[in-house]
Every structure is written in C-alpha cells, then in structure tokens.
Design an enzyme around this catalytic site. Structure first.
Site, mmCIF file in Angstrom:
data_model
loop_
_atom_site.group_PDB
_atom_site.id
_atom_site.type_symbol
_atom_site.label_atom_id
_atom_site.label_comp_id
_atom_site.label_asym_id
_atom_site.label_seq_id
_atom_site.Cartn_x
_atom_site.Cartn_y
_atom_site.Cartn_z
ATOM 1 N N LYS A 25 -19.377 -11.831 7.239
ATOM 2 C CA LYS A 25 -20.596 -11.118 7.628
ATOM 3 C C LYS A 25 -21.552 -10.954 6.457
ATOM 4 O O LYS A 25 -21.335 -10.138 5.566
ATOM 5 C CB LYS A 25 -20.234 -9.752 8.205
ATOM 6 C CG LYS A 25 -19.427 -9.833 9.501
ATOM 7 C CD LYS A 25 -19.117 -8.447 10.036
ATOM 8 C CE LYS A 25 -18.325 -8.514 11.331
ATOM 9 N NZ LYS A 25 -17.994 -7.177 11.857
ATOM 10 N N GLY A 55 -13.512 -3.142 1.121
ATOM 11 C CA GLY A 55 -14.805 -2.531 1.402
ATOM 12 C C GLY A 55 -15.166 -1.457 0.402
ATOM 13 O O GLY A 55 -16.321 -1.350 -0.027
ATOM 14 N N ARG A 104 0.825 -1.212 0.000
ATOM 15 C CA ARG A 104 0.000 0.000 0.000
ATOM 16 C C ARG A 104 0.856 1.258 0.000
ATOM 17 O O ARG A 104 0.426 2.298 -0.516
ATOM 18 C CB ARG A 104 -0.940 -0.011 1.210
ATOM 19 C CG ARG A 104 -2.089 -0.987 1.054
ATOM 20 C CD ARG A 104 -3.087 -0.869 2.179
ATOM 21 N NE ARG A 104 -4.259 -1.692 1.928
ATOM 22 C CZ ARG A 104 -5.299 -1.787 2.745
ATOM 23 N NH1 ARG A 104 -5.310 -1.086 3.871
ATOM 24 N NH2 ARG A 104 -6.320 -2.566 2.448
ATOM 25 N N GLY A 111 -8.083 -7.119 0.838
ATOM 26 C CA GLY A 111 -8.277 -7.882 2.056
ATOM 27 C C GLY A 111 -7.765 -9.307 1.997
ATOM 28 O O GLY A 111 -6.706 -9.596 1.434
#
Length: 386
Positions: free
Chosen positions: A174, A351, A37, A328
C-alpha cells in the site's frame, strides 16, 4: 525523548501491574508457531516479578473485529506464555471488545480495575491510540517496558545519527500507507530504494506503463510530486511480470513469467523487482553505513517472485552496516532464509517502527510521558545508539 521507566514507579513489592504486551503471534494447528514476540516481553515480566509485583498481561491477537472468535482465542498464547513466564495472568483477546480499537475509556477503566501500575511493553501497538495503549496511562502511574525502550532507541537513532551512507529500503503493497514515510526518509537518507507493489504507483506517476499491476490512482499526483523533487528515490529499472491467466501463489493456474524493463505490457502483473534492480539494491546496501528495511520487494510468498526479497535479505545479512528490519513480512523473509539473527535489530513492530521513523513519536509514548508529567514522576532520556 524522555520516558518513565519501571524503576521510576518506585517500590513494586506487593503491587499489581497491568502489562500491555504485543503477543500477536502466528498460530498453526491450535498452537503458537513462532513465539518470538512472547519471548521478547519475558525480560520485562521477569523484572517485575523479581521485584515482587503481581503481573496481569493483556494483548490483542489477530483481527476479530470487536467480537469473540474461536480462531483468535488466547488459549494457545496463554499456554506458551505460562511455559516461559509462570505465575502471570493473561487476559482474553483485547479485540474481542469493540472498545479496544475505538479507544473507549470505559474499557481502559475495566482493564485497570484492581491494578496499581501500568507498564506498556507493546511497541508493535504503540502507533495505535487504542484503549489499552492510551487509556491506562490516564488512570495509573505508568512506565515503558524494556522492549519499548530498546525499540524506540533504535528507531530514534536512525533519525538522529545514522552511520552514513544511510539507506532505506521500502516495499510492501500500500503506497498510501508509506507516502509520509517516503517523504520523511528522503530528508534523512542518502538513498531510498522502492520496490514491492507500492512501486507501481510511482512508476505510473513517472510515465511508465504498468500493465495490470496493482496501483493507487488516488496517489498518482502525490507520487509525481515526490518524483519531481530533488530526492534520493530509486525505482526499479527492471521487473518480473506474471502473464494473463496467472495467479500469485498458484503456479498451477498457468500464466507465463517474464522479465521486463520498467514497462509492462497490457494484461501483465508486476510481481517482483528484476535481477538488475535487485543487484543494484544489494550493491547499495553493501556500501551503506546504516540500512533500514520494511516491506518485501515482491510477492515473496510465491517462490517464482521471491528472488528480489531474498537478494535484499542476503545483502543485509552480509553487509557490515548497522541493519534494522521493521518487522512483518521483511522479518519473515529473513527467518525463512535462516537469516533471522543476522541483522543488528529486528523490530517487533513494522507499522510502529515506520511511524516512529516518520514522525519521531507515537501515541503510546506520548501517553506515557503525559502520565509522568501529570503525576510528577521522573523520566529518563532514552539511551539512543550512537
């Protein structure tokens, strides 16, 4: 979608730029263990510095929840950034201030003090209406960084013109976080393959017995409504379960590991898709024109339950399709297999990529456009992949 770009800010020489980056990198032993990153934002830093701008970088790191914590100090990141991009300043962890996640305008004002311009290159945080994302564009002329432009173009191209068949693979834990994505991608994709812990709420909604598997009882009706629609949803037809007494990540704790169909006995925990489902997912990916993958298909951090995720990762590496991985754990799985460079695009924001795919916009992008409109700055159409 149109966004203001760095050239739209005009002359940069002698000007101070606040650059929001996503330097939320893993640390081990007090050092950065994966600097991907950091390296991703270097081209934007270089572009600004070569134009004569002074650059101050700000980022969050981990989840310190509004107070300083030594484990999330930016010092290791500052050292690595200094090696890759000397002569830039890196501020302390934004999330040490409770105003960051609260979207406090006062924090935004403190951040921009002494700066002339703002550049957002933190795609992985653009889905958050945090102070450092949406605040500075209200106060300074602002633009999207190079990474944000590339990331947005990739995801928006999936919405606009994917090469078909378009296959979406969704995993992770989730189901509540992904129901909107499932519904949205079912309207765009030719096949939506669902695995990971989130599949058990769908399986329960479909009438299957899921044993002691994790599921969300509050979302059963939502999942049932999706399953009752004429949608291209595919759930696992076989599963790998962990028996009573076992613990994910601790083989020494005991607990048998067995393969089942779509139903699990009482006391058993679903931990991975089965080999038949993994083979079906891989065959579907092989025939695709475009693939988007977000979320592991099982508890892949435990070698006993990594086969499903590994099979999908290998299928992505081998297909001729245009492949996009949504950051992720999916990206971590690719890297662990030595396949990190085998996909067409590896997003830095899981996300953010999901929300942009679902909704077609993000708070951080909206803030940049509104800033340009307010200050009558030019904007440019994002160069989306055809």
């Amino acid at each position: 979608m149109r966004l203001p770009t760095i050239p739209d800010l005009g002359e940069l020489s002698g000007r101070r730029v606040l650059l929001r980056a996503d330097l939320n990198v893993p640390l081990h032993g007090g050092e950065v263990s994966d600097d991907s990153r950091i390296r991703e934002v270097v081209p934007t830093i270089r572009m600004l510095c070569e134009a004569g701008a002074g650059v101050t970088v700000c980022s969050h790191l981990g989840r310190p929840r509004g107070r300083p914590e030594a484990a999330f100090d930016m010092a290791p990141v500052r050292r690595r950034l200094g090696e890759l991009a000397p002569d830039v300043e890196l501020l302390e962890n934004l999330r040490f201030d409770p105003g960051e996640e609260a979207g406090d305008p006062a924090l935004a004002e403190r951040l921009v003090a002494g700066h002339d311009l703002f550049v957002n290159d933190a795609f992985g945080a653009c889905h958050r209406a945090h102070a450092s994302i949406v605040g500075p564009p209200r106060l300074l002329p602002s633009a999207a960084g190079l990474l944000v432009l590339v990331e947005a173009a990739e995801i928006l191209s999936l919405r606009r013109s994917p090469r078909r068949p378009f296959v979406v693979v969704l995993g992770g834990a989730k189901v509540a976080d992904k129901l909107g994505v499932v519904e949205a991608v079912c309207a765009m994709a030719d096949a939506v393959l669902v695995g990971g812990a989130m599949c058990f709420t769908f399986l329960a909604a479909a009438g299957h017995h899921i044993g002691d598997s994790l599921f969300d009882p509050d979302r059963l009706e939502d999942c049932r409504a999706l399953l009752d629609g004429d949608l291209p949803l595919h759930l696992p037809e076989d599963l790998v379960g962990l028996g009573p007494g076992g613990r994910i990540g601790d083989p020494r704790a005991g607990g048998a590991v067995r393969q089942f169909g779509s139903d699990l006995p009482d006391g058993w925990l679903g931990a991975d898709i089965g080999p038949g489902t993994a083979a079906f997912f891989a065959d579907t990916i092989a025939d695709a024109g475009t693939v988007f993958w977000n979320g592991p298909l099982g508890a892949f951090e435990d070698p006993r339950f990594a086969a499903g995720t590994n099979t999908v990762a290998e299928a992505l590496a081998e297909t001729r399709a245009h492949t996009v991985v949504g950051g992720g754990d999916s990206g971590a799985a690719l890297v662990s297999l030595g396949l990190g460079g085998s996909v067409s695009h590896h997003s830095t924001g899981g996300g953010a990529s999901l929300e942009l795919l679902e909704r077609g916009d993000l708070p951080g992008l909206i803030a940049l456009r509104e800033s340009a409109e307010r200050l009558s700055l030019p904007t440019h159409e994002i160069d989306q992949r055809d």
